[in-house]
Write a protein that holds these residues in place. Structure first.
Motif, PDB file in Angstrom:
ATOM      1  N   HIS B 246       0.817  -1.217   0.000  1.00 16.96           N
ATOM      2  CA  HIS B 246       0.000   0.000   0.000  1.00 16.96           C
ATOM      3  C   HIS B 246       0.847   1.261   0.000  1.00 16.96           C
ATOM      4  O   HIS B 246       0.330   2.362  -0.168  1.00 16.96           O
ATOM      5  N   LEU B 247       2.141   1.109   0.216  1.00 23.58           N
ATOM      6  CA  LEU B 247       3.013   2.288   0.322  1.00 23.58           C
ATOM      7  C   LEU B 247       4.000   2.413  -0.835  1.00 23.58           C
ATOM      8  O   LEU B 247       4.745   3.371  -0.940  1.00 23.58           O
ATOM      9  N   ILE B 248       3.996   1.405  -1.737  1.00 25.31           N
ATOM     10  CA  ILE B 248       4.959   1.418  -2.853  1.00 25.31           C
ATOM     11  C   ILE B 248       4.504   2.385  -3.945  1.00 25.31           C
ATOM     12  O   ILE B 248       3.332   2.418  -4.304  1.00 25.31           O
ATOM     13  N   ASP B 249       5.439   3.162  -4.483  1.00 22.53           N
ATOM     14  CA  ASP B 249       5.162   3.994  -5.655  1.00 22.53           C
ATOM     15  C   ASP B 249       5.358   3.114  -6.898  1.00 22.53           C
ATOM     16  O   ASP B 249       6.458   3.005  -7.433  1.00 22.53           O
ATOM     17  N   PHE B 250       4.264   2.466  -7.332  1.00 25.78           N
ATOM     18  CA  PHE B 250       4.367   1.516  -8.444  1.00 25.78           C
ATOM     19  C   PHE B 250       4.667   2.221  -9.770  1.00 25.78           C
ATOM     20  O   PHE B 250       5.368   1.676 -10.619  1.00 25.78           O
ATOM     21  N   ASP B 251       4.133   3.423  -9.961  1.00 27.23           N
ATOM     22  CA  ASP B 251       4.358   4.113 -11.233  1.00 27.23           C
ATOM     23  C   ASP B 251       5.845   4.400 -11.429  1.00 27.23           C
ATOM     24  O   ASP B 251       6.396   4.213 -12.510  1.00 27.23           O
ATOM     25  N   GLU B 252       6.482   4.831 -10.356  1.00 28.16           N
ATOM     26  CA  GLU B 252       7.920   5.083 -10.433  1.00 28.16           C
ATOM     27  C   GLU B 252       8.673   3.778 -10.719  1.00 28.16           C
ATOM     28  O   GLU B 252       9.575   3.734 -11.551  1.00 28.16           O
ATOM     29  N   ALA B 253       8.270   2.702 -10.023  1.00 24.52           N
ATOM     30  CA  ALA B 253       8.931   1.408 -10.218  1.00 24.52           C
ATOM     31  C   ALA B 253       8.791   0.944 -11.670  1.00 24.52           C
ATOM     32  O   ALA B 253       9.723   0.398 -12.255  1.00 24.52           O
ATOM     33  N   MET B 254       7.613   1.194 -12.256  1.00 23.60           N
ATOM     34  CA  MET B 254       7.402   0.773 -13.650  1.00 23.60           C
ATOM     35  C   MET B 254       8.290   1.578 -14.591  1.00 23.60           C
ATOM     36  O   MET B 254       8.878   1.035 -15.524  1.00 23.60           O
ATOM     37  N   ALA B 255       8.389   2.869 -14.336  1.00 26.88           N
ATOM     38  CA  ALA B 255       9.249   3.711 -15.188  1.00 26.88           C
ATOM     39  C   ALA B 255      10.699   3.252 -15.073  1.00 26.88           C
ATOM     40  O   ALA B 255      11.404   3.113 -16.075  1.00 26.88           O
ATOM     41  N   ARG B 256      11.150   2.979 -13.860  1.00 25.78           N
ATOM     42  CA  ARG B 256      12.544   2.554 -13.666  1.00 25.78           C
ATOM     43  C   ARG B 256      12.813   1.208 -14.338  1.00 25.78           C
ATOM     44  O   ARG B 256      13.894   0.976 -14.883  1.00 25.78           O
ATOM     45  N   GLY B 257      11.817   0.331 -14.296  1.00 21.09           N
ATOM     46  CA  GLY B 257      11.986  -0.989 -14.897  1.00 21.09           C
ATOM     47  C   GLY B 257      12.182  -0.925 -16.405  1.00 21.09           C
ATOM     48  O   GLY B 257      12.717  -1.848 -17.017  1.00 21.09           O
ATOM     49  N   ALA B 258      11.730   0.191 -17.009  1.00 22.34           N
ATOM     50  CA  ALA B 258      11.791   0.305 -18.471  1.00 22.34           C
ATOM     51  C   ALA B 258      13.043   1.021 -18.956  1.00 22.34           C
ATOM     52  O   ALA B 258      13.226   1.232 -20.152  1.00 22.34           O
ATOM     53  N   MET B 259      13.938   1.377 -18.030  1.00 20.41           N
ATOM     54  CA  MET B 259      15.081   2.234 -18.378  1.00 20.41           C
ATOM     55  C   MET B 259      15.926   1.703 -19.546  1.00 20.41           C
ATOM     56  O   MET B 259      16.378   2.454 -20.388  1.00 20.41           O
ATOM     57  N   TYR B 260      16.162   0.407 -19.564  1.00 21.05           N
ATOM     58  CA  TYR B 260      17.080  -0.131 -20.587  1.00 21.05           C
ATOM     59  C   TYR B 260      16.341  -0.926 -21.655  1.00 21.05           C
ATOM     60  O   TYR B 260      16.920  -1.758 -22.313  1.00 21.05           O
ATOM     61  N   LYS B 261      15.034  -0.682 -21.805  1.00 19.23           N
ATOM     62  CA  LYS B 261      14.224  -1.513 -22.696  1.00 19.23           C
ATOM     63  C   LYS B 261      14.770  -1.565 -24.119  1.00 19.23           C
ATOM     64  O   LYS B 261      14.857  -2.640 -24.702  1.00 19.23           O
ATOM     65  N   THR B 262      15.148  -0.413 -24.657  1.00 18.79           N
ATOM     66  CA  THR B 262      15.632  -0.386 -26.041  1.00 18.79           C
ATOM     67  C   THR B 262      16.903  -1.218 -26.168  1.00 18.79           C
ATOM     68  O   THR B 262      17.035  -2.038 -27.071  1.00 18.79           O
ATOM     69  N   PHE B 263      17.828  -1.012 -25.224  1.00 14.72           N
ATOM     70  CA  PHE B 263      19.078  -1.781 -25.222  1.00 14.72           C
ATOM     71  C   PHE B 263      18.777  -3.266 -25.133  1.00 14.72           C
ATOM     72  O   PHE B 263      19.322  -4.076 -25.878  1.00 14.72           O
ATOM     73  N   GLU B 264      17.882  -3.611 -24.197  1.00  9.48           N
ATOM     74  CA  GLU B 264      17.546  -5.011 -23.952  1.00  9.48           C
ATOM     75  C   GLU B 264      16.983  -5.666 -25.212  1.00  9.48           C
ATOM     76  O   GLU B 264      17.352  -6.777 -25.561  1.00  9.48           O
ATOM     77  N   ARG B 265      16.058  -4.966 -25.866  1.00  9.93           N
ATOM     78  CA  ARG B 265      15.400  -5.552 -27.031  1.00  9.93           C
ATOM     79  C   ARG B 265      16.429  -5.847 -28.119  1.00  9.93           C
ATOM     80  O   ARG B 265      16.457  -6.922 -28.704  1.00  9.93           O
ATOM     81  N   LYS B 266      17.309  -4.867 -28.327  1.00 11.85           N
ATOM     82  CA  LYS B 266      18.324  -5.016 -29.366  1.00 11.85           C
ATOM     83  C   LYS B 266      19.277  -6.176 -29.020  1.00 11.85           C
ATOM     84  O   LYS B 266      19.573  -7.022 -29.859  1.00 11.85           O
ATOM     85  N   ALA B 267      19.709  -6.195 -27.773  1.00 10.89           N
ATOM     86  CA  ALA B 267      20.645  -7.238 -27.340  1.00 10.89           C
ATOM     87  C   ALA B 267      20.001  -8.613 -27.469  1.00 10.89           C
ATOM     88  O   ALA B 267      20.638  -9.581 -27.876  1.00 10.89           O
TER      89      ALA B 267
END
Lengths: 461, 279
Positions: B246-267
């Protein structure tokens, strides 16, 4: 006759606009001629003030006199009587605040380049084919060292030389601690660190990587179940601090630890690395210590335009003068009296800019440095897509929280006496885990001191 | 070196491996994680512990193939060795005093939810498991969950197995029907956990969510895994991975989880290409 030139021999370096695009070592080291010429500048003062400036009291005039005579191996043997890591310390010690600032030659000119000579002697020794190491005769005692940074390596080396069966436990997959994950290749080549560790292994030291003491195994278990009679904790100060300002968790904000670990340990600077790092186009580094300089110079090498913001002035920068000089030469911009208050995001949740308050200096604070105070209403905004927080680290609480009876300071440092003895019998500690973030040489000295005390403890027990 | 003793394909994108790792097995508890590297140049991959056998010195991991590094891991076979395997990291799931718990898992998160359900069941707690998958081909650990739960609800996005709908639909139905839980434990995609937590907040049921952010060392050193809980910055690796949902900032966590998405997809694409060429 001593060489009375007021100037020291220049250190050959890679040109700034070449080196700021590669990760090869910046300083190339003295030639034999340069080293001998520089060594001849030493007056061999009887009271050797330089020695008093050295945290481990290396007999500096003696080793330098050997260099002047071209007796490099003898010089090496003098240094290693007091230091376990000469090739490392010759590169990363803040000599200008230690031995060199006490040098008599510094009064009317430049001090003798003691650090450069130390480095020369160590590199010269390392370039020789290694003499076969004789494994010391076992004395039947078992000791453990937690952490493979400077203090742990020094402690393990001294114990092994005395015949102890030593195991180093390292949490990461590579040994070396901050020498591996923190200090970049261009300042301390990893081959040098590897050589030091191979040297320990040749003495019979075992290195168990991938072992997080406090999680994988506890200190109590090491002593009770695995038969280690004495333990040295050299777990460092690895916990990054943040400023707790808005926007610090945006994408594009790194701790210096994370940024440097990605680059140094995980080799993110190599094109085929499987671990990414995003230094961006415009990187801003917050802080003024050696770690901030390292992060800035790494970001530059990754192709970013780099600005360092620091809340005091150039005079108060805690980084070594040489690192600051090198950073400037490489094109890194410094903004002094500038203190971040907020990080702004773009529409995708990435860093867009950093807002900083302008500061001015007032009275000295507890640290003796002039205290920066905000100038009301004076803010600037710096456009940036990568921000690296480099404002210090604290000791890791993992071992404390899992070791009953191990006392620590309020700020997390392990309490240890002069010999490194903690509140637990047989358990010693040293380096940043005790002092908070400090220097390689202080940590190394603490490791050596503890090794001597542990030797006494185990033989007299 | 850490030998792969067993490899089992659970579904086209999820694989189980049983690893020889005596030191880790000796200390492992549900809720904790390990970090592994496949080879000397490999990325450090954090994975939650799915099971362990202290006597045999073995640890089981279940992973989804999401990027280059998990693709490489999936190409290893029984008898191969992992370069590095360190743990157990993070804090164990708190199970003390719980009498009745709803375990809500989604997708590969079920691999982590299962050992928690099992431990609670062994402790005599009444466990209701609600698990959700996109479709019937992706279902994992169904039998195991059934054995550890007094109530088991299987949901799928397309209705091809179990009931059609979201895990939150099923949880809401159970709560509305009068089930009183001491705690809800949820493990799965961030978006799912966010909505589970939003639901349980309405009913004031204490809820724990297991976070799986990007991290490097796993010992508190890099700070890459930081997240905001109750307005304060926490490190998932040492303070978690479980937090008060109930206290976690999920939106921030989701944004952080996507940080390297482009790199990851390419790799990932490059790695797949590489493996195809080898074939």
């Amino acid at each position: 006759m001593p060489n009375m030139s007021p100037k020291r021999n220049e250190m050959p370096v890679q040109a700034p606009d070449v080196r700021n695009k590669n990760f090869s070592e910046v300083a190339l080291g003295y030639t034999e001629e340069q080293a001998i010429d520089e060594a001849k500048r030493c007056l061999g003062c009887k009271n050797s003030p330089c020695r008093g400036g050295c945290p481990v009291q290396i007999d500096i005039p003696e080793f330098i006199s050997h260099v002047a005579e071209g007796e490099f191996e003898e010089a090496y043997n003098v240094i290693t009587r007091s230091s376990s890591l000469p090739a490392v310390c010759g590169r990363v010690c803040p000599q200008e605040n230690q031995c060199e600032c006490k040098c008599v030659r510094g009064i009317k000119g430049e001090s003798v380049a003691i650090g450069r000579l130390e480095r020369f002697v160590a590199d010269r020794h390392n370039a020789q084919p290694a003499a076969p190491v004789e494994k010391p005769v076992s004395n039947g005692h078992k000791a453990a060292v937690i952490g493979s940074g400077p203090s742990g390596l020094a402690c393990a080396g001294d114990l092994a030389k005395k015949g102890y069966d030593v195991t180093i436990f390292e949490a990461l997959h590579v040994a070396g601690g901050v020498l591996s994950y923190g200090i970049p290749e261009f300042r301390l080549p990893k081959s040098i660190v590897a050589k030091e560790i191979d040297g320990l292994k040749a003495l019979g030291v075992k290195v168990e990587t991938n072992t997080v003491v406090g999680k994988t195994v506890s200190i109590q278990e090491l002593m009770e179940d695995e038969g280690f009679e004495s333990i040295f904790i050299g777990s460092g100060a690895g916990l990054p601090r943040f400023m707790n300002i808005p926007g610090e968790n945006l994408n594009g904000v790194y701790s210096a630890n994370e940024f440097l670990t990605r680059i140094n340990l995980m080799k993110a600077y190599k094109p085929d690395s499987s671990t990414p790092v995003q230094a961006g186009k415009k990187a801003v580094i917050v802080g003024g210590g050696n770690v901030a300089m390292d992060a800035a110079r790494c970001a530059k090498r990754m192709g970013a335009d780099v600005t360092i913001v620091y809340r005091r002035t150039e005079k108060e920068l805690p980084a070594r003068a040489e690192e600051v000089e090198h950073a400037k030469e490489e094109g890194i911009v410094f903004k002094f009296l500038t203190n971040p208050t907020e990080i702004k995001s773009d529409e995708n949740g990435r860093v867009r800019s950093i807002i900083c308050q302008q500061m001015e200096l007032s009275e000295p604070d507890a640290s003796g440095r002039a205290k920066p105070v905000p100038i009301e209403g004076a803010f600037i905004e710096i456009e940036s897509d990568c921000i690296i927080m480099s404002i210090g680290t604290s000791p890791n609480p993992l071992i404390k929280s899992t070791t009953e009876g191990l006392e620590t300071q309020k700020w997390g440092g392990i309490i240890a006496d002069e010999d490194g003895l903690t509140s637990k019998e047989g358990v010693y500690a040293g380096g940043d885990a005790v002092t908070g973030a400090a220097t390689v040489i202080l940590a190394m000295g603490a490791g050596k001191k503890a090794a001597a005390a542990m030797d006494k403890y185990m033989t007299e027990k | 070196m850490f030998e792969i003793l067993e490899k089992k394909v659970l579904n086209p994108t999820v694989t189980l491996m049983r690893i020889n790792a005596p030191r880790v097995a000796k200390k492992a508890e549900p809720g904790q994680f390990i970090i592994l590297r496949t080879d000397s140049e490999g990325e450090r991959i954090p994975l939650t512990i799915a099971d362990y056998d202290r006597e045999k010195g073995q640890v089981t991991i279940i992973f989804q193939i999401v990027g280059a590094s998990t693709e490489k891991l999936n190409h290893l076979n029984e008898g191969d060795c992992l370069q590095d395997f360190v743990g157990p990291l993070g804090r164990a799931t708190e199970t003390d005093g719980l009498k009745k718990v709803a375990v809500v898992g989604g997708g590969v998160g079920c691999a982590i939810a299962y050992p928690v359900a099992k431990k609670l069941h062994e402790l005599g707690c009444e466990v209701h498991s609600i698990v959700g998958f996109r479709n019937k081909d992706l279902v994992i650990l169904e039998d195991e969950f059934r054995a550890a739960s007094s109530k088991f609800v299987l949901m799928s996005d397309d209705g091809s197995v179990g009931e059609k709908g979201l895990v939150t639909d099923a949880l809401k139905k159970l709560i509305e029907s009068g089930e009183k839980y001491d705690r809800v434990i949820t493990i799965g995609p961030l978006i799912m956990m966010k909505f589970v937590c939003r639901l349980t907040k309405e009913y004031n049921i204490p809820t724990v969510a297991s976070m799986n952010p990007i991290m490097i060392d796993g010992t508190g050193m890099c700070g890459g895994c930081r997240l905001t809980v109750d307005g304060k910055t926490k490190f998932a690796c040492v303070d978690g991975p479980e937090f008060d949902g109930h206290l976690i900032d999920f939106d921030e966590a989701m944004a952080r989880g996507a940080m390297y998405k482009t790199f990851e997809r390419k790799a990932h694409e490059e790695t797949c290409k590489l493996f195809q060429e080898v074939k």
